[in-house]
Design an enzyme around this catalytic site. Structure first.
Site, PDB file in Angstrom:
ATOM      1  N   ARG A 188       1.500 -10.320   1.355  1.00 50.27           N
ATOM      2  CA  ARG A 188       0.753  -9.337   2.151  1.00 50.27           C
ATOM      3  C   ARG A 188       1.567  -8.042   2.221  1.00 50.27           C
ATOM      4  NH1 ARG A 188      -0.541  -8.934   8.591  1.00 50.27           N
ATOM      5  NH2 ARG A 188      -2.046  -7.224   8.419  1.00 50.27           N
ATOM      6  N   HIS A 189       0.874  -6.920   2.297  1.00 49.05           N
ATOM      7  CA  HIS A 189       1.543  -5.613   2.382  1.00 49.05           C
ATOM      8  C   HIS A 189       2.428  -5.506   3.621  1.00 49.05           C
ATOM      9  CE1 HIS A 189      -1.011  -4.270   5.703  1.00 49.05           C
ATOM     10  NE2 HIS A 189      -2.022  -4.841   5.062  1.00 49.05           N
ATOM     11  N   GLY A 190       3.324  -4.528   3.619  1.00 51.27           N
ATOM     12  CA  GLY A 190       4.177  -4.279   4.772  1.00 51.27           C
ATOM     13  C   GLY A 190       3.415  -3.702   5.956  1.00 51.27           C
ATOM     14  N   GLU A 191       4.089  -3.633   7.076  1.00 51.58           N
ATOM     15  CA  GLU A 191       3.470  -3.160   8.321  1.00 51.58           C
ATOM     16  C   GLU A 191       3.075  -1.680   8.237  1.00 51.58           C
ATOM     17  OE1 GLU A 191       5.421  -4.348  12.111  1.00 51.58           O
ATOM     18  OE2 GLU A 191       5.394  -2.199  12.562  1.00 51.58           O
ATOM     19  N   THR A 192       1.964  -1.348   8.881  1.00 54.24           N
ATOM     20  CA  THR A 192       1.524   0.039   9.018  1.00 54.24           C
ATOM     21  C   THR A 192       1.476   0.409  10.501  1.00 54.24           C
ATOM     22  OG1 THR A 192      -0.844  -0.394   9.258  1.00 54.24           O
ATOM     23  CG2 THR A 192       0.029  -0.303   7.004  1.00 54.24           C
ATOM     24  N   SER A 193       1.392   1.700  10.773  1.00 50.99           N
ATOM     25  CA  SER A 193       1.266   2.130  12.171  1.00 50.99           C
ATOM     26  C   SER A 193      -0.045   1.631  12.767  1.00 50.99           C
ATOM     27  CB  SER A 193       1.352   3.663  12.261  1.00 50.99           C
ATOM     28  OG  SER A 193       0.302   4.266  11.519  1.00 50.99           O
ATOM     29  N   TRP A 194      -1.056   1.454  11.939  1.00 56.48           N
ATOM     30  CA  TRP A 194      -2.336   0.937  12.426  1.00 56.48           C
ATOM     31  C   TRP A 194      -2.238  -0.542  12.773  1.00 56.48           C
ATOM     32  CZ3 TRP A 194      -7.567   3.164  10.515  1.00 56.48           C
ATOM     33  CH2 TRP A 194      -7.540   4.566  10.623  1.00 56.48           C
ATOM     34  N   ASN A 195      -1.450  -1.307  12.006  1.00 59.05           N
ATOM     35  CA  ASN A 195      -1.193  -2.694  12.401  1.00 59.05           C
ATOM     36  C   ASN A 195      -0.579  -2.729  13.785  1.00 59.05           C
ATOM     37  OD1 ASN A 195      -0.109  -3.622   9.057  1.00 59.05           O
ATOM     38  ND2 ASN A 195      -2.120  -3.937   9.985  1.00 59.05           N
ATOM     39  N   GLU A 254      -8.604  -5.246   0.957  1.00 53.34           N
ATOM     40  CA  GLU A 254      -9.028  -5.910   2.190  1.00 53.34           C
ATOM     41  C   GLU A 254     -10.552  -5.896   2.259  1.00 53.34           C
ATOM     42  OE1 GLU A 254      -9.072  -8.067   4.504  1.00 53.34           O
ATOM     43  OE2 GLU A 254      -7.245  -7.408   5.533  1.00 53.34           O
TER      44      GLU A 254
END
Length: 291
Positions: free
Chosen positions: A80-87, A156
């Site tokens: 899975r992709h790394g963390e985003t500010s939206w996460n 996604e």
């Protein structure tokens, strides 16, 4: 709150070769189950090709015997992709193109370092959305791969009118879309151009079939999103419900028989490489409402 999890030692239910066993992770599954639907789809595409193992440059770890079934397996590593500010802000991303935040970039470096110390993959495929693409490019550089193959089929789920909203506000602001999003009916599309779970499943499983057909007996990395990875798990192990979250840059491994298309979930959501960055337990995404 960023939580640092206590990580148990690797576990596996099979006498895996050393390279395969080394990647066993946080939640290796003790009873892998083949998916009849995915096996049929894969077998249909694989049959008629050269004999499994012929001139494909396979690593020794691809030849295994599982439950009486011997032969070559393609090793599919799901990240899975790394963390985003939206996460971190619990916002619904879907197809909106959000970049990694600083923690996400650190996580990408950590998973890249981990994968670079394992057997070299033949190729790396990724969703073309920025959060997955940057994660994949970081991995490709660490693994000395010349390029990343970007495929929109690994995106996604499209969440329609809910994209860009905070999850906590979605039910109030877009009640019809929220109802469709949380529905148990897999054929229900989300208003605003959103996909049903069946549509998501069809595109990501078809993508997996094509990749396995190209890389029989090899190791490949797929960088994608929580919802997409959950659907791939569902087809690989339909009789064992998936609980818990698929954390940012977690590593999961599915083995696919080149002869029969049979799938085996070898390990799931390993985050042993995130001891320094940790995982944000209350981040949005990676669970049944992943987006």
């Amino acid at each position: 709150m960023r939580t640092f999890l206590r990580l148990p030692p690797p576990r596996t239910s099979f006498p895996w070769p050393r390279r395969v066993a080394a990647a066993a992770g946080l939640a290796s599954l003790p009873s892998p189950v083949a998916s009849a639907s995915l096996a049929l789809a894969l077998a249909t595409q694989i049959r008629g090709n050269a004999a499994p193992g012929a001139a494909l440059g396979m690593s020794s770890a691809s030849a295994v015997s599982l439950g009486g079934e011997a032969g070559e397996f393609t090793e599919v590593v799901l990240v899975r992709h790394g963390e985003t500010s939206w996460n971190a802000s619990r916002m619904i991303q879907g197809h909106l193109d959000v970049e990694l935040n600083e923690i996400g970039r650190q996580q990408a470096v950590a998973v890249a370092h981990r994968l670079s110390n394992e057997a070299k993959p033949a190729a790396i495929y990724s969703s073309d959305l920025k959060r997955a693409a940057e994660t994949a490019q970081t991995i490709a550089k660490a693994c000395n791969l010349p390029n990343v193959v970007f495929d929109p089929a690994l995106r996604e789920r499209h969440i329609g009118n809910l994209q860009g909203l905070k999850y906590e506000d979605a039910a109030k602001e877009k009640p019809e879309a929220y109802k469709a999003f949380t529905s148990h009916k897999r054929n229900r599309q989300i208003p605003g151009g959103g996909e049903s779970l069946d549509q998501l499943s069809e595109r990501c499983v078809s993508c997996l079939c094509n990749i396995v057909k190209k890389h029989q007996g090899e190791r490949v990395i797929l960088v994608s999103h929580g919802g997409t990875i959950r659907e791939l798990y569902r087809h690989a192990s339909p009789l064992k419900p998936l609980h818990g979250k698929i954390h940012n840059t977690s590593v999961s491994v599915i083995l696919v028989s080149d002869a029969t298309g049979r799938c085996i979930v070898k390990s799931w959501v390993d985050i042993s490489h995130l001891k320094e960055t940790g995982v944000l337990e209350n981040a949005f995404g990676g669970d049944k409402n992943s987006a």
